[in-house]
Design an enzyme around this catalytic site. Structure first.
Site, short mmCIF file in Angstrom:
data_model
loop_
_atom_site.label_atom_id
_atom_site.label_comp_id
_atom_site.label_asym_id
_atom_site.label_seq_id
_atom_site.Cartn_x
_atom_site.Cartn_y
_atom_site.Cartn_z
N GLU A 145 0.81 -1.23 0.00
CA GLU A 145 0.00 0.00 0.00
C GLU A 145 0.84 1.28 0.00
O GLU A 145 0.31 2.36 0.26
CB GLU A 145 -0.94 0.03 1.21
CG GLU A 145 -1.80 -1.19 1.38
CD GLU A 145 -2.38 -1.30 2.80
OE1 GLU A 145 -2.17 -0.38 3.61
OE2 GLU A 145 -3.01 -2.32 3.09
N GLY A 146 2.13 1.17 -0.26
CA GLY A 146 2.98 2.35 -0.25
C GLY A 146 3.39 2.82 1.13
O GLY A 146 4.04 3.86 1.26
#
Length: 368
Positions: free
Chosen positions: A323-324
């Site tokens: 998800e970064g």
């Protein structure tokens, strides 16, 4: 037959400005703090100056988290701790602010954009701005079939290019890139193994939500079987993404390459973005000069891909959640490097001595 010519990216992508980087290095040499005292922050500030084409470097004021989302059919082979088709729930949690990337982005004041490329859900279940680039519902099970048709791979790749253009045109000055997927790390492992010429076990990790030994062995088997299907199309990167990638991975690859075209720096997150970057490097060898590796997740496939691209992670926190989130942790470091490069005062220049002063000094030693 695809109408997309990936070779064009080789001509379109330039390296960050070497002359500007030398100017940034010279400016750093004149700073009051000795060169080297700031460690990698010096290199980071100089890289950012070259990417911006600006000395002094401008502050990173409009960063953005961009997450590409998709479900992978290979999750049905029991390779993930999450249920097949479960990425929709992760996307919902991101949008509602309940995932790690949401918390960090809120704290840092960074907007988050989610792009659905192949979630296995009704598109009406998510906001229109999330689903408008969707290519298909879920990607194929890569150990026994292609992830996408060639036409779908091209559409996903073009969608990634379009998203990069949208970000560059809106004034985004740095992208934190991530993925929201179930089964995506399996596809990423196949891409890395195929492009690096390694065996499945060398690149297969435990995934975002760690799996047990039995699931890891199933994952290795799936990567091995998919590799047999990947090797015949290694010379065509779009075919490779269609065979063993997925709509989200094809979009990430297009996004990364177009960001390099638009001179928009990107911080990579985990193994998925690293695998797509490796595909991008095969397309255009100068493209990795525009990317930073945000963090080391501990996934063996990520380490292999980053080593091949000569990218050294900024942080080593072992964040595997995807998800970064791991890459977002590196953003303050990049912003700090920019501030230091721009705001450190320079040493005052010593006044030049007059000819008389120089003559007095030359006779001073003889006056005994």
């Amino acid at each position: 037959m695809s109408s997309l010519n990936l070779d064009d990216f080789t001509d379109l992508i330039e390296r960050p400005d070497g002359g500007v980087r030398r100017d940034a290095e010279a400016r750093r040499e004149r700073a009051a703090v000795p060169p080297g005292a700031l460690g990698r922050l010096d290199d980071l500030g100089e890289w950012l100056a070259a990417a911006q084409g600006s000395v002094p470097v401008r502050p990173v004021e409009r960063p953005r988290v961009v997450l590409f989302a998709g479900d992978h059919g290979v999750a049905g082979a029991g390779v993930s701790a999450r249920p097949a088709g479960g990425a929709e729930h992760l996307v919902r949690a991101v949008l509602e602010g309940g995932r790690p990337v949401s918390v960090l982005a809120r704290r840092l004041g960074v907007p988050v954009r989610v792009v659905d490329m192949a979630l296995d859900c009704d598109p009406g279940a998510l906001p229109a701005e999330v689903v408008r680039h969707r290519v298909r519902r879920g990607s194929g099970r890569i150990d026994i079939e292609d992830a996408l048709t060639l036409e779908e791979a091209e559409a996903a790749f073009r969608a990634g290019v379009a998203v990069a253009d949208e970000e560059a045109d809106s004034g985004t000055d740095l992208v934190v890139l991530g993925d929201v997927s179930v089964g995506g790390t399996t596809s990423a492992a196949v891409l890395v193994a195929a492009l690096c010429g390694t065996d499945a076990s060398v690149v297969t990790g435990r995934g975002g939500e760690p799996i047990d030994d039995l699931a890891w062995m199933r994952k290795c088997a799936a990567v091995r079987d998919a590799l047999r299907r990947a090797r015949p199309v290694l010379g065509d990167q779009l075919q490779l993404l269609a065979a063993v990638g997925g709509a989200d991975l094809a979009a990430i690859t297009g996004f990364l390459l177009q960001c390099a075209v638009r001179k928009l720096p990107v911080i990579l997150d985990g193994v998925v973005s690293a695998a797509c970057a490796l595909v991008g490097q095969r397309v255009a060898f100068r493209a990795p000069d525009w990317w930073l590796a945000g963090q080391s997740s501990g996934e063996p496939g990520q380490a292999k891909a980053l080593d091949r691209m000569a990218l050294e992670p900024l942080l080593d926190q072992g964040v595997t959640v995807g998800e970064g989130a791991g890459a977002l942790l590196a953003l303050p470091l990049v912003q700090a490097a920019a501030a230091l490069a721009a705001e450190l005062p320079e040493l005052p220049e010593l006044p030049e001595r007059t000819e008389r002063e120089q003559g007095d000094l030359s006779t001073e030693g003889r006056a005994i």
